[in-house]
Design a protein around this motif. Structure first.
Motif, PDB file in Angstrom:
ATOM      1  N   PHE A 159     -36.716  95.091  13.938  1.00  0.00           N
ATOM      2  CA  PHE A 159     -36.861  94.766  12.518  1.00  0.00           C
ATOM      3  C   PHE A 159     -35.478  94.478  11.931  1.00  0.00           C
ATOM      4  O   PHE A 159     -34.461  94.946  12.435  1.00  0.00           O
ATOM      5  CB  PHE A 159     -37.521  95.924  11.772  1.00  0.00           C
ATOM      6  CG  PHE A 159     -39.021  95.907  11.821  1.00  0.00           C
ATOM      7  CD1 PHE A 159     -39.759  95.691  10.677  1.00  0.00           C
ATOM      8  CD2 PHE A 159     -39.684  96.091  13.032  1.00  0.00           C
ATOM      9  CE1 PHE A 159     -41.152  95.670  10.716  1.00  0.00           C
ATOM     10  CE2 PHE A 159     -41.065  96.063  13.086  1.00  0.00           C
ATOM     11  CZ  PHE A 159     -41.804  95.855  11.936  1.00  0.00           C
ATOM     12  N   PRO A 160     -35.426  93.692  10.857  1.00  0.00           N
ATOM     13  CA  PRO A 160     -34.121  93.368  10.269  1.00  0.00           C
ATOM     14  C   PRO A 160     -33.418  94.596   9.720  1.00  0.00           C
ATOM     15  O   PRO A 160     -34.064  95.545   9.262  1.00  0.00           O
ATOM     16  CB  PRO A 160     -34.486  92.380   9.145  1.00  0.00           C
ATOM     17  CG  PRO A 160     -35.916  92.675   8.819  1.00  0.00           C
ATOM     18  CD  PRO A 160     -36.548  93.071  10.122  1.00  0.00           C
ATOM     19  N   HIS A 161     -32.091  94.561   9.779  1.00  0.00           N
ATOM     20  CA  HIS A 161     -31.319  95.650   9.185  1.00  0.00           C
ATOM     21  C   HIS A 161     -31.400  95.541   7.666  1.00  0.00           C
ATOM     22  O   HIS A 161     -31.204  94.463   7.098  1.00  0.00           O
ATOM     23  CB  HIS A 161     -29.856  95.579   9.614  1.00  0.00           C
ATOM     24  CG  HIS A 161     -28.971  96.494   8.818  1.00  0.00           C
ATOM     25  ND1 HIS A 161     -28.984  97.865   8.979  1.00  0.00           N
ATOM     26  CD2 HIS A 161     -28.083  96.227   7.824  1.00  0.00           C
ATOM     27  CE1 HIS A 161     -28.124  98.411   8.143  1.00  0.00           C
ATOM     28  NE2 HIS A 161     -27.555  97.447   7.416  1.00  0.00           N
ATOM     29  N   ILE A 162     -31.676  96.665   7.024  1.00  0.00           N
ATOM     30  CA  ILE A 162     -31.769  96.699   5.560  1.00  0.00           C
ATOM     31  C   ILE A 162     -30.824  97.778   5.052  1.00  0.00           C
ATOM     32  O   ILE A 162     -30.852  98.907   5.556  1.00  0.00           O
ATOM     33  CB  ILE A 162     -33.214  96.978   5.105  1.00  0.00           C
ATOM     34  CG1 ILE A 162     -34.117  95.821   5.520  1.00  0.00           C
ATOM     35  CG2 ILE A 162     -33.287  97.176   3.590  1.00  0.00           C
ATOM     36  CD1 ILE A 162     -35.556  95.980   5.106  1.00  0.00           C
ATOM     37  N   PRO A 163     -29.979  97.460   4.072  1.00  0.00           N
ATOM     38  CA  PRO A 163     -29.079  98.489   3.528  1.00  0.00           C
ATOM     39  C   PRO A 163     -29.870  99.616   2.882  1.00  0.00           C
ATOM     40  O   PRO A 163     -30.985  99.426   2.410  1.00  0.00           O
ATOM     41  CB  PRO A 163     -28.241  97.714   2.506  1.00  0.00           C
ATOM     42  CG  PRO A 163     -29.035  96.494   2.181  1.00  0.00           C
ATOM     43  CD  PRO A 163     -29.804  96.153   3.409  1.00  0.00           C
ATOM     44  N   HIS A 164     -29.278 100.804   2.860  1.00  0.00           N
ATOM     45  CA  HIS A 164     -29.958 101.966   2.293  1.00  0.00           C
ATOM     46  C   HIS A 164     -30.229 101.762   0.805  1.00  0.00           C
ATOM     47  O   HIS A 164     -29.436 101.151   0.084  1.00  0.00           O
ATOM     48  CB  HIS A 164     -29.116 103.228   2.474  1.00  0.00           C
ATOM     49  CG  HIS A 164     -29.018 103.671   3.904  1.00  0.00           C
ATOM     50  ND1 HIS A 164     -30.105 104.141   4.608  1.00  0.00           N
ATOM     51  CD2 HIS A 164     -27.962 103.703   4.757  1.00  0.00           C
ATOM     52  CE1 HIS A 164     -29.728 104.458   5.843  1.00  0.00           C
ATOM     53  NE2 HIS A 164     -28.439 104.207   5.959  1.00  0.00           N
TER      54      HIS A 164
END
Length: 335
Positions: free
Chosen positions: A142-147
């Protein structure tokens, strides 16, 4: 200090169906395009609700959805992670089963860390502890998503193949656990058992069924606004507030269910086992019938009509009859 309620819900989906959208750059089938149209409507409705609350994240949710479709999460907005998680949750929702609630907690991370410590002490393997999959983030690929600012919203996951091992491990130590944890852990066991049974039954009997993952959605109904701040989030956590949080999470009859029709607490209304709090920040998605709000009593475990969605969000009815079930047979999905 006022403790905000955090809601945890869950649904089942096929990871491949969800991953067909991020990074697609418009390379979608006709059915996927129709599904995307519904996603855009849901994103717009969610943003309209935030605007109504006066909450600004610096990145509109429809724009965050476009970023995910383009294969990047490059916004520098302070609350970009909030918008990206909301957009990804919309993609999951449109490809998943109807959502059901796990519970409402004032400090769920604190509570489930304490549950993990208790289970670890009793010999439950680390890879089955609930905090790990509730807060473990997205599956590989899955794509990296910032916190998110303040940690919510966020998404956790558990492979459906792990639901039975987890339930069995919890059941084996339940009687030896601190009594404060038993009620919530028993509820978790029942839900994991049911999801395993449904997964096994559907895999054997439904040719279109390919769902493989339990997705958890963790939200705070009152989103943090970086412009106005959030006193509850900024205040220091003391031993007293942690005890209050654990008490609030462990004893359901003392939980304040956020956003009831008149802001009532669970003490002032009948206990609804699968009650999902009504929240101003969670609007009904256009064109989608959700069976977890609008004042309707939810079905108890084992009576989920329309439990699964097929590929591309098409509603499918698959329900294994339970003893004493007198309902009619499942409908034909093409009807």
């Amino acid at each position: 200090m006022a403790l905000r309620s955090h809601n945890i819900s869950y649904s089942t989906a096929d990871q491949a169906d969800v991953l067909a959208f991020p990074g697609s750059n418009g390379n979608l089938t006709a059915d996927q395009q129709r599904c995307l149209c519904n996603m855009r409507k849901a994103a717009r409705a969610r943003q309209d609700d935030l605007d109504h609350q006066g909450v600004g994240w610096g990145l509109p949710i429809p724009e965050a959805l476009d970023h995910l479709l383009a294969g990047h999460t490059s916004s520098a907005a302070e609350c970009a992670g909030n918008a990206y998680y909301c957009a990804l949750q919309i993609i999951i929702d449109r490809n998943a089963s109807d959502p059901y609630t796990l519970g409402a907690y004032s400090k769920p991370s604190t509570f489930f860390r304490l549950v993990d410590e208790e289970m670890r002490r009793l010999g439950v393997p680390d890879d089955l502890l609930p905090h790990g999959y509730l807060y473990g983030g997205l599956p590989a690929g899955f794509p990296h998503i910032p916190h998110s600012l303040d940690g919510y919203p966020t998404i956790g996951h558990l492979p459906l193949a792990r639901t039975k091992p987890a339930a069995d491990a919890y059941r084996a130590v339940l009687d030896r656990m601190d009594p404060d944890f038993r009620h919530d852990v028993q509820d978790l066991i029942e839900k994991l058992d049911f999801e395993h049974e449904e997964w096994q039954s559907a895999t054997r009997n439904v040719d279109w069924y390919t769902q493989d993952t339990l997705f958890f959605s963790l939200i705070c109904p009152t989103p943090p606004d970086p412009a106005g701040g959030d006193p509850a989030a900024q205040a220091p956590v003391t031993a007293e507030t942690v005890r209050a949080a654990v008490s609030c999470a462990c004893r359901r009859r003392r939980r304040i269910i956020c956003g009831g029709r008149h802001g009532e607490s669970a003490l002032n209304r009948p206990n609804r086992r699968n009650d999902v709090p009504r929240c101003a920040s969670l609007p009904q998605e256009p064109g989608r019938s959700q069976n977890n709000n609008h004042g309707r009593r939810l079905p108890l475990l084992g009576s989920r009509s329309g439990r699964h969605r097929g590929r591309l969000g098409q509603r499918r009815t698959h329900r294994r009859p339970r003893p004493g079930d007198t309902s009619t047979a499942p409908q034909n999905p093409s009807a």
